[in-house]
Design a protein around this motif. Structure first.
Motif, PDB file in Angstrom:
ATOM      1  N   ASP A 258       0.813  -1.215   0.000  1.00 33.99           N
ATOM      2  CA  ASP A 258       0.000   0.000   0.000  1.00 33.99           C
ATOM      3  C   ASP A 258       0.849   1.268   0.000  1.00 33.99           C
ATOM      4  N   TYR A 259       2.143   1.127   0.322  1.00 33.65           N
ATOM      5  CA  TYR A 259       3.022   2.300   0.394  1.00 33.65           C
ATOM      6  C   TYR A 259       3.985   2.341  -0.798  1.00 33.65           C
ATOM      7  N   ARG A 260       3.715   1.569  -1.814  1.00 33.37           N
ATOM      8  CA  ARG A 260       4.580   1.478  -2.979  1.00 33.37           C
ATOM      9  C   ARG A 260       4.552   2.787  -3.775  1.00 33.37           C
ATOM     10  N   ASP A 261       5.737   3.272  -4.162  1.00 32.53           N
ATOM     11  CA  ASP A 261       5.821   4.453  -5.001  1.00 32.53           C
ATOM     12  C   ASP A 261       5.777   4.044  -6.469  1.00 32.53           C
ATOM     13  N   THR A 262       5.400   4.957  -7.314  1.00 32.30           N
ATOM     14  CA  THR A 262       5.352   4.711  -8.753  1.00 32.30           C
ATOM     15  C   THR A 262       6.723   4.268  -9.267  1.00 32.30           C
ATOM     16  N   GLY A 263       6.747   3.200 -10.039  1.00 31.08           N
ATOM     17  CA  GLY A 263       7.999   2.713 -10.605  1.00 31.08           C
ATOM     18  C   GLY A 263       8.656   1.617  -9.803  1.00 31.08           C
ATOM     19  N   ASN A 264       8.198   1.400  -8.575  1.00 30.17           N
ATOM     20  CA  ASN A 264       8.744   0.337  -7.733  1.00 30.17           C
ATOM     21  C   ASN A 264       7.979  -0.951  -8.003  1.00 30.17           C
ATOM     22  N   GLU A 265       8.639  -1.916  -8.604  1.00 31.96           N
ATOM     23  CA  GLU A 265       7.984  -3.178  -8.949  1.00 31.96           C
ATOM     24  C   GLU A 265       8.490  -4.350  -8.105  1.00 31.96           C
ATOM     25  N   GLN A 266       9.171  -4.039  -7.007  1.00 32.64           N
ATOM     26  CA  GLN A 266       9.713  -5.089  -6.151  1.00 32.64           C
ATOM     27  C   GLN A 266       8.624  -5.751  -5.312  1.00 32.64           C
ATOM     28  N   SER A 267       8.911  -6.944  -4.859  1.00 38.23           N
ATOM     29  CA  SER A 267       8.045  -7.584  -3.871  1.00 38.23           C
ATOM     30  C   SER A 267       8.112  -6.761  -2.585  1.00 38.23           C
ATOM     31  N   MET A 268       6.967  -6.518  -1.979  1.00 37.94           N
ATOM     32  CA  MET A 268       6.898  -5.694  -0.767  1.00 37.94           C
ATOM     33  C   MET A 268       6.391  -6.505   0.424  1.00 37.94           C
ATOM     34  N   ARG A 269       6.510  -7.814   0.317  1.00 39.03           N
ATOM     35  CA  ARG A 269       6.066  -8.695   1.397  1.00 39.03           C
ATOM     36  C   ARG A 269       7.274  -9.170   2.187  1.00 39.03           C
ATOM     37  N   TYR A 270       7.158  -9.124   3.518  1.00 41.46           N
ATOM     38  CA  TYR A 270       8.280  -9.438   4.392  1.00 41.46           C
ATOM     39  C   TYR A 270       7.882 -10.438   5.470  1.00 41.46           C
ATOM     40  N   GLU A 271       8.893 -11.185   5.917  1.00 43.10           N
ATOM     41  CA  GLU A 271       8.697 -12.164   6.987  1.00 43.10           C
ATOM     42  C   GLU A 271       9.719 -11.929   8.083  1.00 43.10           C
ATOM     43  N   LEU A 272       9.284 -11.985   9.326  1.00 43.25           N
ATOM     44  CA  LEU A 272      10.153 -11.742  10.476  1.00 43.25           C
ATOM     45  C   LEU A 272      11.295 -12.748  10.505  1.00 43.25           C
ATOM     46  N   SER A 273      12.526 -12.257  10.716  1.00 48.35           N
ATOM     47  CA  SER A 273      13.687 -13.154  10.720  1.00 48.35           C
ATOM     48  C   SER A 273      14.524 -13.056  11.991  1.00 48.35           C
ATOM     49  N   ALA A 274      14.439 -11.938  12.715  1.00 48.82           N
ATOM     50  CA  ALA A 274      15.204 -11.797  13.963  1.00 48.82           C
ATOM     51  C   ALA A 274      14.598 -10.688  14.815  1.00 48.82           C
ATOM     52  N   VAL A 275      14.767 -10.831  16.123  1.00 49.08           N
ATOM     53  CA  VAL A 275      14.256  -9.840  17.077  1.00 49.08           C
ATOM     54  C   VAL A 275      15.310  -9.616  18.155  1.00 49.08           C
ATOM     55  N   ILE A 276      15.623  -8.344  18.419  1.00 54.61           N
ATOM     56  CA  ILE A 276      16.470  -7.998  19.561  1.00 54.61           C
ATOM     57  C   ILE A 276      15.539  -7.521  20.671  1.00 54.61           C
ATOM     58  N   LYS A 277      15.707  -8.080  21.880  1.00 62.75           N
ATOM     59  CA  LYS A 277      14.799  -7.780  22.981  1.00 62.75           C
ATOM     60  C   LYS A 277      15.581  -7.216  24.169  1.00 62.75           C
ATOM     61  N   HIS A 278      14.869  -6.505  25.034  1.00 60.95           N
ATOM     62  CA  HIS A 278      15.517  -5.819  26.159  1.00 60.95           C
ATOM     63  C   HIS A 278      14.699  -5.994  27.425  1.00 60.95           C
ATOM     64  N   THR A 279      15.396  -6.083  28.536  1.00 60.67           N
ATOM     65  CA  THR A 279      14.747  -6.049  29.836  1.00 60.67           C
ATOM     66  C   THR A 279      15.479  -5.043  30.706  1.00 60.67           C
ATOM     67  N   GLY A 280      14.746  -4.417  31.612  1.00 66.80           N
ATOM     68  CA  GLY A 280      15.352  -3.413  32.481  1.00 66.80           C
ATOM     69  C   GLY A 280      14.981  -2.014  32.048  1.00 66.80           C
ATOM     70  N   ASN A 281      15.877  -1.066  32.338  1.00 71.11           N
ATOM     71  CA  ASN A 281      15.638   0.322  31.956  1.00 71.11           C
ATOM     72  C   ASN A 281      16.838   0.855  31.187  1.00 71.11           C
TER      73      ASN A 281
END
Length: 332
Positions: A258-281
């Motif tokens: 839905d956010y594709r600009d004119t002329g961009n013909e790439q695949s715009m679908r993504y899948e989660l591959s890594a997450v950095i997480k935090h605990t504390g302050n």
């Protein structure tokens, strides 16, 4: 419009010159990394996350071979050190204390300093410093490949709701999309916060065509070039160092069509591959990461410790809060 299309095509061509195959990267090689100073969890979590992006691994291994290093001192070459760590991780299945100590010394040699007396730092700050240092060390033609598959190319489009005229402005190329999570989106997901970030209404803007400066205008950030590896940071820390631990639903898949600009013909679908997480302050805390390996299995990396996890465990905010997300492009 012409410049936007040319930039997009150039970036796509360079990104496609680096393969994203998992071939040769074996799940059995995945291991934890020792926290050699007791304060390097931020770096370990970052390295685990980026080492699980095949495109980054292939680029490091293919484009900076030892025989082609142009550094005055190969023993202190930052790119050689990171490449060596990648090779040790995936080919040898072990990152030794000596290797981690060596790369810590090389980081310091090139000017890295943690932002606190304790030696603790933020993984996004480390990533920004690391990639900037690599940019300075590598030929432009080589580092531009990295930017092509990591950076988001955007166009700012402001639409006058009165006369429907669109004003377009070429945006910056960003390595990471930093999503504000305040104010809240009730029950919000990454997708919801991303939509708010990429679409907004503005006041006091003068339309180029009808010269109206009173009515509301719609401003969209459209994606002219979509990276192979999309990095999203949830802005949990404010300028005063306070942490916002609000729950944000982590989408396993994103469709940015839905956010594709004119002329961009790439695949715009993504899948989660890594997450950095935090605990504390912001003053005292701990970072871990979770990443999906070549076999599709999610594993959690807490410094030296590795544990198999479900996707539900990975995206939950229990104990550790998701902070930086990596998505890999899904081919259509």
């Amino acid at each position: 419009m012409f410049l936007i299309a040319v930039r997009s095509l150039s970036n796509t061509f360079q990104a496609n010159s680096v393969t994203s195959s998992w071939n040769g990267l074996k799940a059995a090689a995945q291991k934890g990394m020792q926290n050699i100073t007791g304060a390097l969890c931020y770096r370990n979590s970052l390295l685990q996350a980026i080492f699980h992006q095949p495109k980054i691994v292939r680029w490091l291994v293919q484009t900076h071979k030892l025989e082609s290093c142009t550094s005055d001192d190969e023993q202190k070459c930052l790119c050689c050190a990171v490449r060596g760590l990648v090779v040790a991780y995936w080919r040898e299945g072990k990152v030794t204390y000596e290797a981690l100590n060596n790369i810590d010394a090389i980081f310091h040699h090139h000017g890295w300093r943690a932002g606190s007396r304790s030696g603790q730092a933020d993984p996004d700050e480390q990533a920004t410093w690391l990639f900037n240092a690599m940019r300075e060390s590598l030929p432009t033609s080589v580092f531009s490949q990295f930017e092509a598959f990591m950076h988001v190319g955007t166009t700012s489009v402001t639409c006058c709701l009165k006369c429907k005229h669109e004003s377009r402005k070429l945006g910056d190329e960003e390595r990471c999309l930093s999503l504000p999570i305040a104010p809240r989106v009730r029950g919000g997901s990454v997708e919801d916060y991303l939509d708010r970030y990429l679409r907004e209404f503005v006041q006091d803007y003068t339309c180029e065509k009808c010269k109206d400066n009173k009515s509301q205008k719609e401003r969209d950030i459209r994606i002219a070039h979509a990276p192979d590896v999309l990095t999203i940071q949830l802005k949990r820390f404010d300028w005063d160092g306070r942490k916002d631990s609000v729950h944000v639903t982590i989408n396993e898949r994103l469709d940015l069509g839905d956010y594709r600009d004119t002329g961009n013909e790439q695949s715009m679908r993504y899948e989660l591959s890594a997450v950095i997480k935090h605990t504390g302050n912001a003053v005292s805390g701990h970072y871990i990461s979770a990443a999906k390996g070549p076999d599709g299995q999610w594993c959690e990396y807490n410094d030296s410790f590795k544990k198999i996890r479900s996707l539900e465990d990975v995206v939950s905010g229990k104990n550790f809060t998701p902070y930086i997300l990596y998505y890999q492009r899904m081919e259509a």
